[in-house]
Design an enzyme around this catalytic site. Structure first.
Site: not given
Ligand code: MN
Length: 746
Positions: A98-99
């Site tokens: 995700e990051d």
């Protein structure tokens, strides 16, 4: 994505930071020790290094290196849920895709497809905070879908949420509120449903700490103050039992444990009592180390020993040995009369049952071989899958349905033949009918519960035996939606209503067609759309329906201009069908009436309403909720609707705070209970309007058998004033309780 780049109030040297991270990593390995097989250590090291490298430049809001978060989540998975090596790897990687630059392909290449699939599931259900309501609900729906794919996804997600709750302090107030509400709304019930009692309890307590900070602190303080006294009592209670149990030769532990702050608060609210009056601030637990084949027998033996010593309350015996809860919980609960005339709850369970109660699903798997209810969770997942797959309704509705159908506690009821059915608490005869078959539900006109005739809305209780009565003339109507709690019944009733609506709408369609021809407008898609948007409806079906049931008066069509064969919007005429923004009507205080500071762009004052559901007054902890067409509605953060609003419509929440204002007063209510004494009313009114100069709007008093209850509506300037008044009233002789009243009561 709780990251910022600057480092506030956090100053460790690079060296110290490195050591801290390594220390946490080693603690994780220690926790896993018994589960490590050859080669595992290397895999975990690899996952840790990849995650540490990927998050290298990121920090949490607190200023800590980000990698401490996945490390902590992994440790919760291992220590508090009992998950193993694979889940640890997933937890370490849970925020990378995700990051960071890591892709799912990278994960798959390094760790294989099973782990990649779980990480993918975790990525899909990331915390999307600033999205709209349906996206938010959609997000929850995804959580539930992944739950049925691989329950480990949700277990890791719960660990992630728990760690975020534990570290919520450094977040901004509105994020704290938003995350806390989401937690009580969906994550705590999910944890409960998965059998993770400790995690559920901690989540609720933490959420309360942010949503109800004052009450939380007050209860915590009182618990601490009474601890010594409680310990003494518990020892006194346990002593004779211990002696008896020792004589029987059982391998056991017996101890008292305090109830959670949140559950104490729940009791206080439910029963409208003060802290001092909550009798079960703690429970006694007996833990037995029994061989599997003797568990039930020994639990009952202990029950018998205890009730020889203390008298049990017949209504408060809960036998979850013979009928475990659907989340797998097994135990025997009883409430007995202890020394000094106090009721005490005793929970009897074995070590195995205790592990299931604490570690839920994961422990359940460990023990499931050889037990009868192997498929308990599988069955539940199957039901969820069914409901999700034939869902076309609004996702927000879906979420509500899901909560009531799948996350609620359950009751056991019986068919006439004696088959058991499990239904959520609050289910009615109608729910039961739909659970048998949708055709039986649709034709249901009543039921016989334990041979007694009852209406379809009759609420069922555990142990009821139900026979459904049907009629071919019966069909579902709108009000049935208020009689059911199960998702299945709701969706079947809605389907049927939609069908009806179509038939009725056909008439409206015909009427409209004639009318339009009469004024020379074409019956065209474009013209129909014009009308749909003019009346602010959702679809042409709605338009036809509203016409058919005469909610829309077609005389208004005359106001339209017809150009060629096209309808043109008329000059503004009143809209008879203003859509409702939310379900709460608001009292009409406009901006000049009270001062409220709305945070965000500037502290400009804007138009707002005070929500009717919780009647905020200045000084209350509040938030603003953007309502379509009505500006801002102000709710108390402890409003019964707050959790739902904050969880589902976070993007519409605006942070607000009261400004000091002594000119404007607000209507609120107090409920006073006391001894019916001559002159008591006079004393009360004298205090309020005489001494404190507060205006009373209305006063009703009822007296019965020496007790009176007074309901006073009055105008106060702020919460402080109300509190002072409450305090002074309590000091009057004969007054038992003074309480602010909520909701529609005013
Ligand atoms: Mn995370």
């Amino acid at each position: 994505m709780e990251t910022v780049l600057q480092i506030p109030k956090y100053n460790l040297s690079e060296e110290q930071e490195k050591n801290l991270i390594l220390r946490e990593y080693r603690a994780l390995l220690r926790a896993l020790k018994t589960k490590l097989k050859p080669g595992d250590r290397k895999l975990i090291r690899n996952a840790f290094e990849i995650a540490a490298e990927a998050h290298k430049s990121m920090r949490r809001k607190s200023g800590e290196p980000y990698i401490l978060h996945p490390l902590a989540v992994a440790r919760i998975c291992v220590e508090e849920i009992g998950l193993g090596v694979r889940s640890t790897i997933c937890a370490l990687l849970h925020d990378t895709v995700e990051d960071t630059d890591i892709s799912l392909e990278d994960v798959e290449r390094e760790f294989g497809s099973e782990i990649a699939r779980i990480v993918d599931g975790l990525t899909k259900i990331s915390n999307v905070i600033d999205v709209n309501a349906s996206q938010q609900a959609e997000n929850f729906k995804k959580i539930l879908l992944t739950l049925t794919d691989d329950p480990r996804v949700i277990l890791i997600k719960l660990s992630d949420r728990l760690h975020n709750m534990r570290t919520l302090d450094s977040m901004k107030r509105e994020k704290q509120l938003k995350i806390s509400s989401e937690t009580v709304y969906i994550y705590a019930p999910l944890a409960h449903r998965m059998g993770l009692y400790n995690i559920k309890t901690e989540m609720e307590d933490l959420a309360m700490k942010y949503m109800e900070p004052e009450t939380y602190k007050e209860i915590a303080k009182k618990l601490a103050e009474t601890k010594r006294e409680r310990t003494r009592y518990i020892n006194e209670f346990i002593k004779p039992l211990k002696d008896k149990l020792e004589k029987t030769g059982f391998n056991f532990e017996i101890y008292g444990r305090p109830k959670s702050i949140h559950s104490i608060w729940n009791k206080m609210r439910k029963k409208a009592v003060d802290f001092e009056e909550v009798y079960d601030l703690f429970a006694i637990r007996v833990l037995l180390d029994s061989p599997p084949e003797k568990e039930k027998e020994e639990c009952w033996k202990v029950y018998s020993l205890i009730t020889d010593e203390y008298t049990p309350s017949p209504e408060r015996l809960r036998d979850w040995l013979s009928n475990p809860k659907s989340n797998g919980y097994e135990a025997l609960h009883t409430t007995v009369m202890g020394p000094q005339g106090k009721w005490v709850e005793v929970q009897i369970r074995t070590k195995r049952m205790n592990e299931i109660a604490e570690k839920g699903l994961a422990a359940h798997w460990k023990y499931k071989e050889g037990t009868a209810d192997e498929s308990r969770f599988d069955k539940w997942f199957q039901q969820i899958r069914e409901v999700i797959s034939n869902q076309e309704t609004d996702t927000i509705d879906f979420l509500q349905d899901f909560k009531t159908s799948f996350l609620a506690e359950e009751i056991y009821v019986y068919t006439p033949k004696g088959d058991v059915k499990m239904l959520p608490v609050g289910s009615t005869a109608l729910d039961f009918a739909f659970s048998i078959h949708s055709a039986i539900g649709s034709k249901c006109i009543g039921a016989k519960v334990n041979h007694k005739l009852v209406p379809i809305s009759h609420k069922l209780r555990s142990g009821d035996q139900i026979e459904i009565i049907t009629s071919n003339k019966q069909k579902p109507s709108e009000d049935w939606l208020g009689f059911v709690v199960t998702a299945k019944a709701r969706s079947k009733i809605k389907d049927s209503l939609k069908e009806d609506k179509r038939t009725i709408a056909d008439e409206g369609k015909y009427t409209l067609q004639r009318k339009m021809e009469a004024i020379g407008a074409a019956y065209s898609q474009g013209n129909i759309e014009e009308l749909v948007s003019f009346y602010k409806l959702n679809s042409s079906l709605d338009l036809f329906y509203q016409i058919a049931i005469k909610n829309i008066d077609l005389k208004e069509l005359k106001e339209f201009q017809v150009l060629g064969d096209r309808l043109e919007l008329p000059k503004p005429i009143k809209h008879p069908h203003e859509p409702k923004g939310d379900n709460f009507t608001s009292s009409s205080l406009s901006k000049k009436d009270a001062e409220l500071i709305i945070f965000g762009e500037s502290s400009d004052r804007i138009v707002y309403n005070l929500a009717n559901c919780c009647k905020p007054i200045p000084g209350d902890d509040v938030f603003g909720f953007v309502t379509t067409g009505k500006g801002l509605t102000i709710h108390r953060t402890n409003c019964p609707n707050a959790a739902k609003l904050l969880a589902n419509y976070g993007h519409r929440v605006v942070k607000t705070k009261w400004a000091k204002n002594k000119e404007i007063s607000f209507l609120t209510g107090l409920k006073i209970i006391g001894m019916d004494d001559v002159g008591v009313i006079h004393k009360i009114t004298n205090l309020i309007s005489g001494e404190l100069k507060i205006n009373i709007a209305a006063l009703t008093v009822e007296a019965k058998e020496g007790i009176f209850q007074g309901n006073i509506k009055l105008y106060v300037h702020d919460k402080e004033e109300l509190e002072i008044l409450g305090q002074k009233l309590k000091e009057l002789p004969g007054i038992e309780s003074v309480e602010r009243y909520d909701a529609e009561a005013v």
